[in-house]
Scaffold this motif. Sequence first.
Motif, PDB file in Angstrom:
ATOM      1  N   SER A   1     -17.981 -32.424 -25.423  1.00 17.72           N
ATOM      2  CA  SER A   1     -16.737 -32.396 -24.654  1.00 17.72           C
ATOM      3  C   SER A   1     -15.545 -32.348 -25.600  1.00 17.72           C
TER       4      SER A   1
ATOM      5  N   TYR B   1     -19.359 -27.147 -18.777  1.00 17.46           N
ATOM      6  CA  TYR B   1     -18.796 -28.111 -17.833  1.00 17.46           C
ATOM      7  C   TYR B   1     -18.445 -27.477 -16.491  1.00 17.46           C
ATOM      8  N   THR B   2     -17.783 -26.313 -16.555  1.00 23.14           N
ATOM      9  CA  THR B   2     -17.340 -25.720 -15.296  1.00 23.14           C
ATOM     10  C   THR B   2     -18.301 -24.621 -14.881  1.00 23.14           C
ATOM     11  N   VAL B   3     -19.326 -25.023 -14.162  1.00 20.20           N
ATOM     12  CA  VAL B   3     -20.263 -24.040 -13.624  1.00 20.20           C
ATOM     13  C   VAL B   3     -20.892 -24.624 -12.374  1.00 20.20           C
TER      14      VAL B   3
ATOM     15  N   LEU C   1     -26.045 -28.977 -21.436  1.00 22.02           N
ATOM     16  CA  LEU C   1     -25.013 -29.997 -21.267  1.00 22.02           C
ATOM     17  C   LEU C   1     -23.710 -29.521 -21.895  1.00 22.02           C
TER      18      LEU C   1
END
Lengths: 598, 110, 341
Positions: A421, A540-542, A537
């Motif tokens: 992240s 994030y945006t899916v 991992l």
Amino acid sequence: MISFNLFVLPFSLGLIYLLYMIIRWWYKWVKALPEEDRKRFRTGIFSRKFFPALKEVFLESLIHRKMFKRNALLGYMHLSFAFGWFLLILFGNVESRIYSTSHVNPPYYPIFLKFFIHDKTVLWFEINTVPGFFRFLMDFLLLFILTGLVLAMIKRGRSKWFGMKRTTHYQLTDKVALVCLWLIFPVRLFAESFTDGYYGGGGGFLTQHLGNLMVLIFQESSRHIAYTLWWAYSLALGIFFVTLPFSRYWHIPTEVLLIFFRHFGITYKKVSSSFTEVEIGACSRCGVCIDVCQLGSAAHIHDIQAVYFIRSVRDEQVNRDIALRCLVCGRCQEACPVGISADNIRLIERNTFSGTHDSDFSYLPASNPRQAPVVYFAGCMTHLTPAIIRAMRGILKHAGVNYLFLDEAGTVCCGRPIILSGKHEQAKKLIEFNKKLILQSGAHTLVTSCPICFRAFREEYNLPIRVMHHSQYLLELIKAGKIPLQAYHKKVAYHDPCDLGRGSQEYDAPRELLAKVADLVEIPQDGKDSLCCGGSLGIYTVSPQKRDLITKDALEKLTVSKPEILATACPLCKKTFAKHAELEVLDIAEIVYDAIPG
Amino acid sequence: MIDFGYTVHKERLIDYDKNDKRVLEHLKQHEPSVLTCIACGSCTATCSAGQFVDFNIRLVQTLLRRGEIEPLKKEMQKCMLCGKCILVCPRGVNMRNMILAIQTAIDKLK
Amino acid sequence: MTKTTVIIGGGVAGMTAASRLANLGDKVILLEREEEIGGHLRNWDRLFPNRRPGYEVLDDLRTNLSNQVDIRCNQTVASITSQPSGFHMELESGEILDCDVLLLATGFDLFDARKKEEYGYGIYNNVITSADLEMMFRSGQPITTSQGEVPSRVGFVHCVGSRDEKVGNLYCSKVCCVTGVKQAIEIKEQFPDSKIFGFYMDLRMYDRHFEEMYYEAQQKWDINFLRGRVSECAENQDQTIILKIEDTLTSRPLRMTVDLLVLLVGFVPKPETLRLANLLGIKIGEDRFLESLDEHTRFNHTIKPGIFVAGTAKGPLTISKTIADAGEAALQIHNYLKTIK
């Protein structure tokens, strides 16, 4: 007497500007490096490392070897422009030195040689040695480049022949530079031809015959036309040089610096650095990363591929979507002819978009682990695939290994998901905790059945003990005769997990292990080219639906030779594939455990 | 108004007419899958951080969406971003992205 | 020429439709893949809501099947093609069959609980499915743990394989909640000293007598219903199962051990149904069950004239509703037969 004509100005001024830009930026980038890297650069230039670096510049920037491996036509096209132009300049300079009447010549002289020297037959080189050698050579090199130009034009319409389904969308400066680049050599051809034709000599097999034809058609106007063409040639070169630093072709000089950086041991950091800027500048916008990206090919997401992401960083227009929407699978990095670490740049940019996450994780408890020579770390995900844990327990018991199951009661995450992240600072607390636990156990070997954890342990933890993925450890146990095996001959396809394969360069141990118990089948895309399962991992945006598309597409390709079992080495891959697979999906530990007689 | 002798404690009350919907709106934009949560509790049950500290992701994100923002500003910091919650969620809520989105939403509110 | 109807599937729906059609004087051939007809009903011990023996219903269905119905077991359809005047089938045995009307009554499969690996089915010995438990009831032997002991704590996990994006089944299977309550009561009947727990996200007590059964389970049998979805299980040395749950009603994490864990598995569409649907060009829904022509007014018709569908091939149904549905299908078929030449 220095040869001069007004038309040489655009070229000369352009060249001066370009050289100025290169020097200025190279100086800036080197100066902005962190202290240890500056030292590396200083020592590197004067060391033996200089020559391998030069060799790679030759092999990649000129010959484009990596491009050839991808597609022969693509490689040839780049080779003809890069290497061809290089040879043209090189031999042009030699030629001009031989044929010129004065000792000192300005830099533009070799470029416009045919304008200044027409009749070479009276010169000593032509009389005393191989007549027409340079006439032939220069024409041949020009033709070489022109074949590449024709291919480049064809590629605009038929990119599939070049192994590329999709190709980059160009910005305005790219288009201007491209047009100029494409004009340079045809215009040179005609400028030289017209001149050679008008003067009735001095040209080679291509230029002379073309020139004669032109004079036949245009008669007296040929001289005028020739002069106009020389102007056009100079302008094309000049504009190309001036737009180069603002276009994709900026990669040409920048890539050279990058190669030198790498050879001197300067590499990417977790925060933005001069190195990252050089990498971004070295991106040639070739677009090879577009086709290999599964978000594009399987999930129809077409605006976040590495080339577009790097463009957004360059233009300082990164948005949340483009930063967070990447599987971090490494396929684009692997395919990149320049070797840009796109994944790393993605993580650097993510720091801005993940919000404040400044936990100190002080809630983690005090630890007092049992002592054992071997420590097994299952990892967060493996607790959701207990068949793997059962297999590991069984195998380790059979082999009589004295081990501590470190996270039996529950895992403190290894830290890589937080790093994904963009928050590498926060990960340090988790890393500290786990590292302390591992070292307190007194173990000499750390074994994990999760490649994500494995990569974290290797890259972030700095452990003084052996760190092994369970495929490696089990192979070691088998080779030491600790595990009796009865091979069961089932057809197995092995899937390389992203973090184990491309991420840790471990392709062989799982295969060697599997070969001892089953029959491995060939799959079309494996090893460095293996597909991501989609469970990543890193992204994030899916939506789950898009992930499913990626998984199903990968599954289709993995089961093309109809295996009976799909073998994975990662609990996340296992769970992701099991959702859609009709065949059995097993971890390699399970396969080995099943092969133990009794 | 009838005097019942007691009143609902204002701080306990979720006043859906007047609550702070900013985090909710931010989530609707950046991680709409949160809207499909049925509060089953799988996420909290499997949570890595939840083993060591009082961190109830189901409860916290529900309260944040209801407007209980101030007391929960630091809650998200406890998350290790390990991803187990996503792997067990029956509605496909993308919790890791939700946490990043909540963190950015709270940053914006400051 | 008498018009022939071929029914593919000899379960509850197939048997019901066959006997109704035969009673109305229509010619019926009933094809069944397995060795005998009866479908899943053969495996159930007692049926909700009144806990009556399943074999009673099975016997009733069998009795209604007059000898006018041509029952053929061990038959699988290899290929079907639509003809202008009906359908032409090749069975795997090599036999050829022609008919005017086709009724798809192929039924359902149960969710394979091994796909929910975190629950430990197939890994931990004391994790079983509701179907396994029902077979144990049928066998007449007392229920025991894997070590042969009397279970003192039994847990029921609801929604296994249903309402779960992670296994690709978003739909609710309808019957599992009431089955969980039923089986909880049945175990408590056998072992009055045991503690029984139900772990649910919702309790879908939608039909007549269901809610009353839930009430009875709490009031009379002291079944404990805990609102929280089990995220994963682990195993103790003694093979008892440790559960990780959040007790959402108190918002606190909860940990407990059970001797036996029962997974309430749901319905999944049969691969055979999908194969036939593709051969015939019948619409399949997003949930992979068959689509009717109209959800309300043509529930047993499909987009192809002459092809009808009955029972759980269209989605989860209880036995009583399957019988009703199949009866309606038979009536629709009977009327259709009158209209064709």
